[in-house]
Scaffold this motif. Structure first.
Motif, short mmCIF file in Angstrom:
data_model
loop_
_atom_site.label_atom_id
_atom_site.label_comp_id
_atom_site.label_asym_id
_atom_site.label_seq_id
_atom_site.Cartn_x
_atom_site.Cartn_y
_atom_site.Cartn_z
N ARG A 61 47.90 25.06 33.37
CA ARG A 61 47.90 25.37 31.96
C ARG A 61 46.74 24.76 31.66
NH1 ARG A 61 49.82 22.96 27.59
NH2 ARG A 61 50.69 20.90 28.81
N LEU A 62 46.07 23.44 32.10
CA LEU A 62 45.05 23.08 31.80
C LEU A 62 44.03 22.57 32.77
CD1 LEU A 62 46.39 20.31 28.87
CD2 LEU A 62 45.49 22.53 28.47
N ALA A 63 42.92 22.15 32.66
CA ALA A 63 41.81 22.31 33.45
C ALA A 63 42.24 21.07 34.33
CB ALA A 63 40.32 22.12 32.94
N ASP A 64 42.75 19.87 33.71
CA ASP A 64 42.70 18.65 34.53
C ASP A 64 44.17 18.40 35.14
OD1 ASP A 64 43.96 18.44 32.12
OD2 ASP A 64 43.46 16.42 31.57
N HIS A 65 44.86 19.46 35.33
CA HIS A 65 46.35 19.45 35.66
C HIS A 65 46.23 19.76 37.25
CE1 HIS A 65 48.96 20.31 31.78
NE2 HIS A 65 48.21 19.24 31.85
N LEU A 66 47.00 19.34 38.04
CA LEU A 66 47.19 19.67 39.54
C LEU A 66 47.13 21.09 39.66
CD1 LEU A 66 47.39 18.70 42.45
CD2 LEU A 66 49.81 18.63 42.10
N GLY A 67 48.03 22.00 39.08
CA GLY A 67 48.05 23.32 39.25
C GLY A 67 48.65 23.73 40.67
N THR A 68 48.59 24.95 40.52
CA THR A 68 49.46 25.64 41.83
C THR A 68 48.49 26.51 42.52
OG1 THR A 68 50.29 27.48 40.38
CG2 THR A 68 51.70 25.35 40.80
N PHE A 69 48.48 26.63 43.92
CA PHE A 69 47.85 27.64 44.74
C PHE A 69 48.64 28.74 45.24
CE2 PHE A 69 44.63 24.07 45.85
CZ PHE A 69 43.63 24.86 45.39
N THR A 70 48.25 29.97 45.23
CA THR A 70 48.76 31.10 46.09
C THR A 70 47.79 31.14 47.30
OG1 THR A 70 48.11 32.70 44.42
CG2 THR A 70 50.38 32.04 44.41
N VAL A 71 48.15 31.55 48.31
CA VAL A 71 47.21 31.35 49.47
C VAL A 71 47.31 32.60 50.42
CG1 VAL A 71 46.93 29.16 49.56
CG2 VAL A 71 48.36 30.27 50.88
N GLU A 72 46.49 33.15 51.05
CA GLU A 72 46.46 34.41 51.95
C GLU A 72 45.42 34.03 52.86
OE1 GLU A 72 48.39 36.98 51.88
OE2 GLU A 72 49.47 36.79 49.96
N PRO A 73 45.74 34.11 54.38
CA PRO A 73 45.05 33.81 55.52
C PRO A 73 43.56 34.72 55.63
CG PRO A 73 46.59 35.36 56.08
CD PRO A 73 46.96 35.01 54.95
N LEU A 74 42.44 34.09 55.89
CA LEU A 74 41.37 34.84 56.00
C LEU A 74 40.98 34.66 57.40
CD1 LEU A 74 39.25 33.87 52.83
CD2 LEU A 74 40.20 36.00 53.46
N LYS A 75 40.62 33.41 57.73
CA LYS A 75 40.18 33.21 59.43
C LYS A 75 41.32 31.71 59.75
CE LYS A 75 35.98 32.76 62.08
NZ LYS A 75 34.69 32.85 62.23
N PRO A 76 42.15 32.23 60.74
CA PRO A 76 42.81 31.22 61.33
C PRO A 76 42.08 30.48 62.52
CG PRO A 76 43.67 33.35 61.98
CD PRO A 76 42.54 33.52 61.16
N ARG A 77 41.96 29.23 62.59
CA ARG A 77 41.15 28.52 63.58
C ARG A 77 41.92 27.51 64.34
NH1 ARG A 77 37.67 28.07 58.94
NH2 ARG A 77 35.60 29.55 59.10
N ALA A 78 42.90 27.05 63.60
CA ALA A 78 43.75 25.64 63.81
C ALA A 78 44.39 25.92 65.36
CB ALA A 78 44.64 25.24 62.95
N ALA A 79 44.93 27.11 65.24
CA ALA A 79 45.75 27.33 66.56
C ALA A 79 44.85 27.34 68.03
CB ALA A 79 46.55 28.63 66.60
N THR A 80 43.65 27.97 67.77
CA THR A 80 42.80 28.01 68.99
C THR A 80 42.24 26.35 69.31
OG1 THR A 80 42.16 30.05 68.47
CG2 THR A 80 40.72 28.80 69.81
N LEU A 81 41.88 25.90 68.04
CA LEU A 81 41.40 24.48 68.22
C LEU A 81 42.13 23.71 68.69
CD1 LEU A 81 38.94 24.26 65.01
CD2 LEU A 81 38.29 24.91 67.54
N MET A 82 43.70 23.66 68.50
CA MET A 82 44.50 22.84 68.85
C MET A 82 44.80 22.50 70.23
SD MET A 82 47.43 22.57 65.89
CE MET A 82 47.16 22.08 64.30
N GLU A 83 44.29 23.78 71.10
CA GLU A 83 44.56 23.72 72.43
C GLU A 83 43.53 23.08 73.35
OE1 GLU A 83 44.31 27.94 73.37
OE2 GLU A 83 46.23 28.46 72.52
N ASP A 84 42.41 22.51 72.59
CA ASP A 84 41.42 21.67 72.98
C ASP A 84 41.25 20.38 72.58
OD1 ASP A 84 39.10 20.81 73.69
OD2 ASP A 84 37.82 22.49 73.39
N PRO A 85 41.61 19.40 73.19
CA PRO A 85 41.73 18.11 72.73
C PRO A 85 40.65 17.33 72.11
CG PRO A 85 43.04 18.24 74.92
CD PRO A 85 42.25 19.42 74.70
N PHE A 86 39.30 17.76 73.02
CA PHE A 86 38.08 17.20 72.23
C PHE A 86 37.86 18.08 71.05
CE2 PHE A 86 33.31 17.27 72.91
CZ PHE A 86 33.15 15.84 72.36
N ALA A 87 38.07 19.38 70.82
CA ALA A 87 37.68 20.02 69.54
C ALA A 87 38.54 19.50 68.43
CB ALA A 87 37.71 21.77 69.72
#
Length: 249
Positions: A61-87
């Motif tokens: 409602r105002l610029a300084d409020h926390l506000g809400t996000f709606t999200v859609e996937p663009l590039k999922p990286r997390a699942a791949t990187l989680m398979e590599d402990p160093f990454a």
């Protein structure tokens, strides 16, 4: 108030029974937080993992409020990187370090460099050096850049092999020789040598250099220290560098 942007997840924490407070680093709106309704659900939990790129739509409602996000996937990286402990160690460190960027402050060049870092994390021969270069950029963007273009003592651009822990400037071999025990070594990849050519010993030294200046300029003034995830990364790289140079017995 509303806007749409591309963002990379830095963190998400449960809020209430089913929501989540999402922290993203966006291309045009900087580091930004907002509430994702249903963010704790099975459907959305996988999206809200650090390293994933999302299309985000923020409303308030105002610029300084926390506000809400709606999200859609663009590039999922997390699942791949989680398979590599160093990454995964690198991803955790990168996410926490990006969290020091002032909220809602635009840094599009830093965003692009961060995106590049994450996109290289499947190649462990490259990403550790890119990580150091990204931290150099972070210092630069926030007003504490290292001057590695010329010797801080003589002005010479030749034979730069040290970094002053006080000034953050490069020091030539000749000027630094009497004080070398009090200076950082300057890894070549920090001043132009290709990141793919950097050895782990150089990366370990690079992390020591950027960690020193990040703590001094961005953490210590707020009575904070480098995040544990960043410390773990430096320790892991140092151990790998030591193993790399220790002869087999």
């Amino acid at each position: 108030m509303e806007w749409r942007d591309e963002g990379i997840v830095l963190s998400a924490r449960t809020y209430g029974e089913s929501g989540a407070i999402l922290e993203v680093f966006t291309r045009e709106h900087g580091r930004h937080l907002g509430l994702v309704r249903g963010g704790a659900s099975r459907r959305l939990r996988g999206l809200l993992q650090p390293g994933n790129s999302l299309a985000v739509h923020w409303r308030a409602r105002l610029a300084d409020h926390l506000g809400t996000f709606t999200v859609e996937p663009l590039k999922p990286r997390a699942a791949t990187l989680m398979e590599d402990p160093f990454a995964l160690t690198g991803l955790s460190a990168a996410s926490t370090m990006a969290g020091i960027i002032p909220e809602r402050e635009e840094h599009p060049a830093l965003f692009e460099a961060y995106e590049l870092l994450l996109d290289t994390m499947e190649d462990e021969d490259i990403w550790p050096a890119i990580f150091v270069r990204w931290e150099q950029g972070l210092l630069q963007e926030l007003g504490f850049g290292l001057d590695l273009s010329r010797c801080a003592a003589t002005g010479s651009r030749d034979d730069l092999v040290y970094i002053s822990p006080k000034s953050g400037g490069a020091v030539s071999r000749e000027a630094g020789e009497p004080y070398k025990d009090r200076l950082f070594r300057l890894p070549g990849f920090m001043i132009g040598v290709q990141a793919g050519d950097a050895g782990l010993a150089d990366v370990a030294e690079g992390l020591r250099v950027t960690g020193h200046f990040l703590e001094r300029h961005l953490f210590a003034p707020h009575d904070r220290h480098l995040p544990d995830a960043r410390i773990r990364l430096a320790e892991r790289v140092a151990k790998r560098a030591e193993a790399e140079t220790t002869p087999n017995r």
